[in-house]
Design a protein around this motif. Structure first.
Motif, PDB file in Angstrom:
ATOM      1  N   ARG A 101      -2.485 -11.378 -10.042  1.00 11.39           N
ATOM      2  CA  ARG A 101      -3.559 -12.257  -9.567  1.00 11.39           C
ATOM      3  C   ARG A 101      -3.672 -13.478 -10.487  1.00 11.39           C
ATOM      4  NH1 ARG A 101      -9.188  -9.439  -8.795  1.00 11.39           N
ATOM      5  NH2 ARG A 101      -8.684  -9.408  -6.562  1.00 11.39           N
ATOM      6  N   GLN A 102      -3.759 -14.651  -9.895  1.00  9.42           N
ATOM      7  CA  GLN A 102      -3.873 -15.899 -10.641  1.00  9.42           C
ATOM      8  C   GLN A 102      -5.342 -16.175 -10.965  1.00  9.42           C
ATOM      9  OE1 GLN A 102      -1.113 -18.527 -11.325  1.00  9.42           O
ATOM     10  NE2 GLN A 102      -0.246 -16.462 -11.410  1.00  9.42           N
ATOM     11  N   LEU A 103      -5.660 -16.217 -12.269  1.00  9.02           N
ATOM     12  CA  LEU A 103      -7.028 -16.460 -12.715  1.00  9.02           C
ATOM     13  C   LEU A 103      -7.036 -17.451 -13.875  1.00  9.02           C
ATOM     14  CD1 LEU A 103      -8.469 -12.805 -12.702  1.00  9.02           C
ATOM     15  CD2 LEU A 103      -8.882 -14.596 -11.004  1.00  9.02           C
ATOM     16  N   SER A 104      -8.218 -17.938 -14.202  1.00 14.06           N
ATOM     17  CA  SER A 104      -8.366 -18.841 -15.340  1.00 14.06           C
ATOM     18  C   SER A 104      -8.208 -18.064 -16.647  1.00 14.06           C
ATOM     19  CB  SER A 104      -9.734 -19.521 -15.311  1.00 14.06           C
ATOM     20  OG  SER A 104      -9.975 -20.196 -16.535  1.00 14.06           O
ATOM     21  N   LEU A 117      -9.762 -25.829 -21.752  1.00 14.20           N
ATOM     22  CA  LEU A 117     -11.054 -26.345 -21.312  1.00 14.20           C
ATOM     23  C   LEU A 117     -11.064 -26.670 -19.822  1.00 14.20           C
ATOM     24  CD1 LEU A 117     -12.266 -28.797 -24.120  1.00 14.20           C
ATOM     25  CD2 LEU A 117     -13.278 -26.610 -23.471  1.00 14.20           C
ATOM     26  N   THR A 118      -9.907 -27.002 -19.297  1.00 13.93           N
ATOM     27  CA  THR A 118      -9.818 -27.347 -17.876  1.00 13.93           C
ATOM     28  C   THR A 118      -9.881 -26.079 -17.034  1.00 13.93           C
ATOM     29  OG1 THR A 118      -7.434 -27.469 -18.291  1.00 13.93           O
ATOM     30  CG2 THR A 118      -8.614 -29.541 -18.046  1.00 13.93           C
ATOM     31  N   THR A 119     -10.810 -26.050 -16.097  1.00 16.25           N
ATOM     32  CA  THR A 119     -11.023 -24.834 -15.307  1.00 16.25           C
ATOM     33  C   THR A 119      -9.928 -24.616 -14.272  1.00 16.25           C
ATOM     34  OG1 THR A 119     -12.442 -26.084 -13.789  1.00 16.25           O
ATOM     35  CG2 THR A 119     -13.519 -24.951 -15.618  1.00 16.25           C
ATOM     36  N   GLU A 120      -9.040 -25.609 -14.069  1.00 14.18           N
ATOM     37  CA  GLU A 120      -7.966 -25.450 -13.087  1.00 14.18           C
ATOM     38  C   GLU A 120      -6.780 -24.653 -13.615  1.00 14.18           C
ATOM     39  OE1 GLU A 120      -9.934 -29.516 -12.525  1.00 14.18           O
ATOM     40  OE2 GLU A 120      -9.126 -28.309 -14.187  1.00 14.18           O
ATOM     41  N   ASN A 121      -6.720 -24.395 -14.918  1.00 12.47           N
ATOM     42  CA  ASN A 121      -5.603 -23.621 -15.469  1.00 12.47           C
ATOM     43  C   ASN A 121      -5.545 -22.243 -14.817  1.00 12.47           C
ATOM     44  OD1 ASN A 121      -5.289 -25.780 -17.170  1.00 12.47           O
ATOM     45  ND2 ASN A 121      -5.306 -24.587 -19.059  1.00 12.47           N
ATOM     46  N   ARG A 122      -4.338 -21.802 -14.500  1.00 13.00           N
ATOM     47  CA  ARG A 122      -4.163 -20.504 -13.854  1.00 13.00           C
ATOM     48  C   ARG A 122      -2.907 -19.794 -14.365  1.00 13.00           C
ATOM     49  NH1 ARG A 122      -8.526 -21.470 -12.643  1.00 13.00           N
ATOM     50  NH2 ARG A 122      -9.602 -21.399 -10.622  1.00 13.00           N
ATOM     51  N   THR A 123      -3.052 -18.506 -14.635  1.00 14.52           N
ATOM     52  CA  THR A 123      -1.914 -17.645 -14.907  1.00 14.52           C
ATOM     53  C   THR A 123      -2.315 -16.237 -14.503  1.00 14.52           C
ATOM     54  OG1 THR A 123      -0.214 -17.026 -16.524  1.00 14.52           O
ATOM     55  CG2 THR A 123      -2.504 -17.041 -17.296  1.00 14.52           C
ATOM     56  N   SER A 124      -1.427 -15.274 -14.734  1.00 14.88           N
ATOM     57  CA  SER A 124      -1.704 -13.872 -14.419  1.00 14.88           C
ATOM     58  C   SER A 124      -1.514 -13.034 -15.671  1.00 14.88           C
ATOM     59  CB  SER A 124      -0.754 -13.374 -13.327  1.00 14.88           C
ATOM     60  OG  SER A 124       0.589 -13.357 -13.810  1.00 14.88           O
ATOM     61  N   ALA A 125      -2.020 -11.816 -15.642  1.00 18.05           N
ATOM     62  CA  ALA A 125      -1.816 -10.912 -16.771  1.00 18.05           C
ATOM     63  C   ALA A 125      -0.339 -10.620 -16.971  1.00 18.05           C
ATOM     64  CB  ALA A 125      -2.588  -9.611 -16.545  1.00 18.05           C
ATOM     65  N   ARG A 126       0.372 -10.430 -15.875  1.00 14.96           N
ATOM     66  CA  ARG A 126       1.817 -10.149 -16.001  1.00 14.96           C
ATOM     67  C   ARG A 126       2.545 -11.347 -16.593  1.00 14.96           C
ATOM     68  NH1 ARG A 126       4.142  -7.213 -11.031  1.00 14.96           N
ATOM     69  NH2 ARG A 126       3.039  -5.543 -12.145  1.00 14.96           N
ATOM     70  N   GLY A 127       2.157 -12.557 -16.182  1.00 11.57           N
ATOM     71  CA  GLY A 127       2.790 -13.754 -16.722  1.00 11.57           C
ATOM     72  C   GLY A 127       2.513 -13.919 -18.207  1.00 11.57           C
ATOM     73  N   ALA A 128       1.259 -13.750 -18.611  1.00 11.67           N
ATOM     74  CA  ALA A 128       0.919 -13.888 -20.027  1.00 11.67           C
ATOM     75  C   ALA A 128       1.651 -12.857 -20.870  1.00 11.67           C
ATOM     76  CB  ALA A 128      -0.586 -13.755 -20.211  1.00 11.67           C
ATOM     77  N   ASN A 129       1.824 -11.650 -20.355  1.00 13.98           N
ATOM     78  CA  ASN A 129       2.583 -10.622 -21.081  1.00 13.98           C
ATOM     79  C   ASN A 129       4.061 -10.978 -21.182  1.00 13.98           C
ATOM     80  OD1 ASN A 129       0.369  -9.062 -21.637  1.00 13.98           O
ATOM     81  ND2 ASN A 129       0.706  -7.611 -19.966  1.00 13.98           N
ATOM     82  N   ALA A 130       4.587 -11.609 -20.138  1.00  9.63           N
ATOM     83  CA  ALA A 130       5.987 -12.057 -20.187  1.00  9.63           C
ATOM     84  C   ALA A 130       6.177 -13.083 -21.296  1.00  9.63           C
ATOM     85  CB  ALA A 130       6.401 -12.638 -18.834  1.00  9.63           C
TER      86      ALA A 130
END
Length: 479
Positions: free
Chosen positions: A58-61, A362-375
């Protein structure tokens, strides 16, 4: 027919706890029942075994977890020992009696942590080079980037007024993280105005509107400060009270124009160093002439030390300045800085989508996922020349500089290294990402992104960290 159906319902009901436990985040998962959006994943690095997951794609801030992406991209681009240079240059050469017959130009090199201490050293080196008087102007060149267009509410408002330091505007020629600092001390006796000075000089280099009153011993200190801009001049408006036996208090507020702040500050430093500038100080977008000679230079701390400040204190000015430095072409903006990080991440296998409008989060448009951040975390783990510098920027909950993370059991406090992210508007965001070590010494990665909605406007850190610590403790103990 009722009997088999009842047995089926009973069977499915019994399975519910098993299904919940299979997610690996049974405590954290309860936030979803309250209406919060969650993306979470924990996995072992050595076998990529997923130990827990809740909507991991899921893509979240990510809020300030964005800074982990920035740190990785910066280390990849420059390496841990890179330093940013700030130079004083001129087309002219000083005469034997110290006269520089031309303009003196500060070539802003994008040092995200340049301070007045560095400017003082720069002024002393210019004096050492023989300069005593500048016939022309002091020009502050922000040709690399600046003034950078504001795209967040706080920074746009800071052009007129600011009641904080985190909303500082951006420039490649900024100083003191784009913020003014004044020191407030009690007057000689109750009823007298407080004494106010600049943090770096006896005389403040910006105008002060001092309404702070000195009160008797132990009567309490309550200070309010707002930087406002009137007639193109920054003014620090101070009010409240300070006890006669109180220690001096330093107050930081974002300036309206970092390059202009640099001009005023450096001009004062040069004067203190015995160097007179006849033509005053100005800012410019022009690159210094190619034939300019370097008269004095200072270098930043190594990148690995800069990243400690960026990550530990979640310094937004430093983060966005570093992201702007990643852009190859002059006149960079925040979206280009985010795109430069995206380009780096595109080379990480199995990361998935990523959208960054800034390096700070700070920008609320930033998006990633938990799986992406772990990668991302896993990819840096496998780079031994970068991993020590990267992991050193993360905090242990038991020893972190941020007090709010000092929670949970000893296992959570001492087996986890993390970066947090916080936003409160337009929705609540609480994000955590980092590494853990299991009881058997195995490395794992985890990321938890929790975003509120219009119907869930508030989320405290204990509501996230407390259940997360329980879930991670179980993962650490059982693997």
């Amino acid at each position: 027919m009722r009997r088999p159906l009842s047995r089926l319902c009973l069977f499915l009901f019994c399975l519910l706890p098993v299904i919940a436990l299979a997610s690996g985040f049974p405590q954290l998962g309860r936030l979803a029942d309250k209406g919060f959006l969650i993306s979470a994943e924990a996995r072992l690095i050595d076998e990529s075994k997923v130990l827990g997951a809740i909507e991991p794609d899921r893509q979240l801030s990510p809020a300030s977890v964005t800074k982990s992406y920035l740190a990785a991209a910066a280390l990849d681009r420059w390496g841990p020992q890179h330093r940013f240079a700030t130079r004083l240059v001129s087309e002219a050469r000083p005469t034997s009696d110290g006269l520089l017959s031309g303009d003196l130009i500060l070539d802003g090199g994008g040092d995200p942590a340049l301070t007045t201490e560095d400017l003082w050293r720069l002024a002393q080196r210019l004096h050492q080079a023989g300069v005593r008087e500048v016939e022309g102007r002091l020009l502050i060149s922000q040709w690399r980037f600046g003034p950078v267009e504001c795209i967040t509410t706080d920074r746009c408002q800071a052009r007129e007024r600011s009641a904080n330091a985190y909303s500082a505007l951006l420039s490649s020629a900024g100083v003191n993280y784009g913020s003014w600092c004044v020191s407030v001390a009690p007057g000689d006796a109750p009823g007298q105005p407080a004494r106010v000075a600049g943090c770096d000089s006896q005389a403040a280099v910006l105008e002060i509107d001092n309404r702070v009153e000195t009160r008797p011993d132990n009567s309490g200190t309550e200070l309010r400060a707002e930087r406002v801009t009137r007639d193109d001049r920054d003014i620090m408006v101070l009010s409240g009270q300070i006890s006669t036996n109180a220690r001096p208090r330093d107050i930081y507020r974002a300036s309206s124009d970092p390059a202009e702040q640099m001009a005023v500050t450096l001009l004062a430093m040069l004067e203190q160093a015995g160097i007179q500038v006849r033509g005053g100080a100005e800012t410019t977008l022009a690159e210094p002439p190619a034939v300019s000679r370097t008269l004095a230079e200072v270098e930043s701390k190594p990148l690995q030390e800069l990243l400690l400040r960026v990550m530990n204190y979640s310094n937004n000015f430093m983060a966005d300045v570093l992201a702007l430095n990643l852009v190859e072409t002059p006149r960079a903006d925040l979206r280009q800085g985010g795109a430069a990080i995206e380009t780096f991440v595109a080379g990480i296998p199995d990361h998935g989508p990523l959208t960054l409008f800034s390096g700070s989060g700070l920008t609320t448009e930033n998006r990633t996922s938990a799986r992406g951040a772990n990668a991302l975390l896993e990819s840096i783990y496998y780079r031994p020349s970068l991993f020590p510098s990267f992991v050193a920027t993360l905090q242990s909950p038991g020893n972190g500089v941020m007090r709010f993370i000092r929670r949970g059991s000893p296992t959570f406090q001492h087996h986890v290294m993390l970066k947090t992210g916080t936003l409160n508007q337009p929705v609540a965001v609480r994000a955590v990402s980092g590494y853990f070590r299991t009881r058997s010494g195995r490395w794992g990665v985890f990321t938890v992104l929790v975003n509120g909605t219009g119907s869930t406007p508030y989320l405290s850190w204990p509501e996230v960290l407390d259940p997360l610590s329980v879930d991670l403790e179980r993962i650490i103990d059982t693997h």
